[in-house]
Write a protein that holds these residues in place. Structure first.
Motif, PDB file in Angstrom:
ATOM      1  N   LEU A 197       0.461  -1.050  -0.498  1.00  0.00           N
ATOM      2  CA  LEU A 197       0.057  -0.116  -0.513  1.00  0.00           C
ATOM      3  C   LEU A 197       0.574   1.342  -0.074  1.00  0.00           C
ATOM      4  N   GLY A 198       0.579   2.389  -1.032  1.00  0.00           N
ATOM      5  CA  GLY A 198       0.721   2.939  -0.295  1.00  0.00           C
ATOM      6  C   GLY A 198       0.290   4.249  -1.052  1.00  0.00           C
ATOM      7  N   THR A 199       0.861   5.743  -1.399  1.00  0.00           N
ATOM      8  CA  THR A 199       1.031   6.662  -2.808  1.00  0.00           C
ATOM      9  C   THR A 199       1.767   6.886  -3.120  1.00  0.00           C
ATOM     10  N   MET A 200       2.420   8.183  -2.538  1.00  0.00           N
ATOM     11  CA  MET A 200       3.464   9.340  -2.421  1.00  0.00           C
ATOM     12  C   MET A 200       4.572   9.452  -1.396  1.00  0.00           C
ATOM     13  N   PRO A 201       5.712  10.148  -1.538  1.00  0.00           N
ATOM     14  CA  PRO A 201       6.535  10.007  -0.702  1.00  0.00           C
ATOM     15  C   PRO A 201       6.688  12.016  -1.023  1.00  0.00           C
ATOM     16  N   HIS A 202       7.503  12.458   0.178  1.00  0.00           N
ATOM     17  CA  HIS A 202       7.901  13.792  -0.138  1.00  0.00           C
ATOM     18  C   HIS A 202       8.835  14.076  -1.490  1.00  0.00           C
ATOM     19  N   ALA A 203       9.191  13.274  -2.292  1.00  0.00           N
ATOM     20  CA  ALA A 203      10.034  13.671  -2.876  1.00  0.00           C
ATOM     21  C   ALA A 203       9.211  13.836  -3.960  1.00  0.00           C
ATOM     22  N   LEU A 204       7.616  13.393  -4.318  1.00  0.00           N
ATOM     23  CA  LEU A 204       6.936  13.307  -5.772  1.00  0.00           C
ATOM     24  C   LEU A 204       7.000  15.057  -5.167  1.00  0.00           C
ATOM     25  N   VAL A 205       6.482  15.248  -4.199  1.00  0.00           N
ATOM     26  CA  VAL A 205       6.007  16.520  -3.983  1.00  0.00           C
ATOM     27  C   VAL A 205       6.675  17.527  -4.725  1.00  0.00           C
ATOM     28  N   THR A 211       1.119  20.409  -4.491  1.00  0.00           N
ATOM     29  CA  THR A 211       0.880  19.589  -3.529  1.00  0.00           C
ATOM     30  C   THR A 211      -0.083  18.700  -4.707  1.00  0.00           C
ATOM     31  N   LEU A 212      -1.097  20.149  -5.393  1.00  0.00           N
ATOM     32  CA  LEU A 212      -1.852  19.616  -6.563  1.00  0.00           C
ATOM     33  C   LEU A 212      -1.498  19.371  -7.920  1.00  0.00           C
ATOM     34  N   ARG A 213      -0.254  19.950  -7.704  1.00  0.00           N
ATOM     35  CA  ARG A 213       0.432  18.860  -9.364  1.00  0.00           C
ATOM     36  C   ARG A 213       1.168  17.310  -8.864  1.00  0.00           C
ATOM     37  N   ALA A 214       1.474  17.353  -7.740  1.00  0.00           N
ATOM     38  CA  ALA A 214       1.791  15.927  -7.496  1.00  0.00           C
ATOM     39  C   ALA A 214       0.675  14.868  -7.656  1.00  0.00           C
ATOM     40  N   ALA A 215      -0.459  15.897  -6.707  1.00  0.00           N
ATOM     41  CA  ALA A 215      -1.898  14.677  -6.662  1.00  0.00           C
ATOM     42  C   ALA A 215      -2.406  14.361  -8.191  1.00  0.00           C
ATOM     43  N   GLU A 216      -2.629  15.584  -8.940  1.00  0.00           N
ATOM     44  CA  GLU A 216      -2.225  15.233 -10.695  1.00  0.00           C
ATOM     45  C   GLU A 216      -2.119  14.115 -11.406  1.00  0.00           C
ATOM     46  N   MET A 217      -0.334  14.627 -10.686  1.00  0.00           N
ATOM     47  CA  MET A 217       0.042  13.445 -11.487  1.00  0.00           C
ATOM     48  C   MET A 217       0.196  11.606 -10.777  1.00  0.00           C
ATOM     49  N   PHE A 218       0.118  11.429  -9.810  1.00  0.00           N
ATOM     50  CA  PHE A 218      -1.354  10.712  -9.007  1.00  0.00           C
ATOM     51  C   PHE A 218      -1.508   9.870  -9.714  1.00  0.00           C
ATOM     52  N   VAL A 231       0.219  16.345   2.631  1.00  0.00           N
ATOM     53  CA  VAL A 231       0.131  17.558   2.920  1.00  0.00           C
ATOM     54  C   VAL A 231       1.004  18.611   3.123  1.00  0.00           C
ATOM     55  N   ASP A 232       2.120  18.422   3.986  1.00  0.00           N
ATOM     56  CA  ASP A 232       2.480  18.957   5.236  1.00  0.00           C
ATOM     57  C   ASP A 232       4.109  19.528   4.358  1.00  0.00           C
ATOM     58  N   TYR A 233       4.222  19.337   2.464  1.00  0.00           N
ATOM     59  CA  TYR A 233       5.728  19.824   2.519  1.00  0.00           C
ATOM     60  C   TYR A 233       6.088  21.299   2.320  1.00  0.00           C
ATOM     61  N   PHE A 234       5.249  21.863   2.262  1.00  0.00           N
ATOM     62  CA  PHE A 234       5.144  22.794   1.998  1.00  0.00           C
ATOM     63  C   PHE A 234       4.366  24.007   2.985  1.00  0.00           C
TER      64      PHE A 234
END
Length: 403
Positions: A197-205, A211-218, A231-234
């Motif tokens: 299970l899992g979706t994305m790490p901070h590196a992808l953001v 954050t939105l663009r990472a969500a769109e890419m995923f 949602v904490d990266y920025f």
């Protein structure tokens, strides 16, 4: 024991290369020298039938299967016969010092196995108890095992994932949701699944730039998967969470969006400070903060990082914006103690990602073995007589291992 015995998936036999070292040369090189010398001496002066008792000095949950499966493999490889009595079924509570298993067989065949047997018994039993306590502390939350990054190699990872599954099933029998999966494919079978299970790490953001663009890419790459966004990266947890929800309103309304809070301990969640954290708890769980608290409990409740106040503030913001079905996933140091604090604050957690069932004090995982009989004659060193007192009604019938 096979997958059918538990009703759950189980990794394929031989999938874990490092744990399947069965040849004599490898065993000899990995075991303590005095056990090897004992085997040589007993071979020279005459073999005996012995019984070993294995125990742990602290309370645990029984998790012997990795050890017994390895022992079965050694018996087949060596062409020997042995038997063992598992005194507590997998997932059962075991008191401090109570023998978990008795192993009977040739002294020559067993003498050099003690080191490796103990390595495979103690850590899973302690970690299983931790996982059980975490799941019971938050019975309405699901858990995901994220132990891999904290393990010293794959053999430890295997032990910890197995332990989480054992402790989880014990909690599930008492009504908790427990662990629903792990973070990678290799150990997913312990949880009855074929994939991690899992979706994305901070590196992808960071790569995406927002954050939105990472969500769109995923979502573009994995359109059938639920969308869980860090949602904490920025440092804009609430702002970015709401932006993602507004960009995917249908998914949000269907409960297929989750926001993962992983705020580090150096700062507060967006919009919070000590005073506002106290206020958030008081609004949602009056009285929780007024009871006596240790410094650690206060940090879990109203401190920096992923606190109970932060989780409540995120839930308030999502609900106020019209996203009541968006799930909150939390990570960052969710130990037994932190889970208990979250339970006390009734934190609205949907899923916990954690590897903190790994024992903090490794010395507590040390298992011990003593020979308690030689050719049927009871004999054990002074002070270990308690090992001679077998339970009258064995929880698991004796198991034979043979070539």
């Amino acid at each position: 024991m096979s997958a059918a015995d538990t009703g759950r998936g189980w990794p394929a036999a031989g999938a874990f290369g490092p744990t399947q070292a069965l040849d004599d040369g490898t065993i000899r090189s990995r075991t303590d020298a005095y056990f090897n010398r004992t085997r040589d001496i007993v071979t020279r002066f005459g073999d005996r039938q012995v019984t070993y008792a294995l125990f742990i000095r602290r309370p645990v949950i029984s998790a012997p299967r990795l050890m017994t499966e390895w022992l079965d493999g050694v018996a087949r490889a060596r062409g020997i016969s042995l038997s063992y009595d598992i005194m507590f079924p997998e997932g059962a509570w075991v008191g401090a010092g109570e023998p978990l298993i008795y192993i009977t067989g040739s002294f020559v065949a067993l003498a050099d196995l003690e080191t490796l047997l103990l390595q495979k018994l103690g850590p899973p039993c302690v970690a299983a108890l931790n996982a059980y306590q975490m799941a019971m502390a938050l019975p309405g939350a699901r858990f995901m095992a994220m132990e891999a990054r904290h393990c010293a190699g794959f053999e430890m990872q295997e032990q910890m994932a197995y332990a989480a599954s054992v402790g989880s099933r014990a909690a599930q029998r008492e009504g908790a949701l427990g662990f629903v999966g792990g973070a990678n494919d290799a150990t997913a079978g312990f949880f009855g699944d074929g994939r991690g299970l899992g979706t994305m790490p901070h590196a992808l953001v960071g790569y995406a730039g927002s954050t939105l663009r990472a969500a769109e890419m995923f979502h573009s790459t994995y359109p059938e998967a639920d969308l869980v966004v860090l949602v904490d990266y920025f440092g804009r947890e609430i702002t970015d969470a709401l932006e993602v929800c507004r960009a995917f309103p249908d998914l949000a309304a269907a409960g297929r969006v989750g926001v993962r809070l992983d705020t580090h301990g150096g700062r507060f969640l967006e919009g919070l400070d000590p005073q506002l954290s106290y206020a958030a708890l008081e609004r949602n769980t009056p009285g929780t903060i007024r009871r006596y608290r240790s410094e650690t409990e206060l940090r879990h409740l109203v401190g920096t990082g992923v606190s109970a106040a932060a989780i409540w503030r995120m839930r308030e913001a999502l609900d106020a914006a019209g996203f009541p079905k968006v799930r909150i996933i939390v990570s960052s140091g969710f130990s037994v103690e932190k889970c208990l604090s979250m339970a006390d604050a009734h934190a609205p957690i949907d899923l916990v990602g954690t590897g903190s069932f790994i024992p903090d004090r490794w010395s507590e995982t040390y298992a011990t073995a003593d020979v308690v009989s030689y050719d049927g004659e009871a004999r054990v060193k002074i002070g270990r007589e308690f090992l001679l007192r077998k339970a009258r009604d064995r929880a698991v019938p004796a198991r034979e291992s043979a070539s």
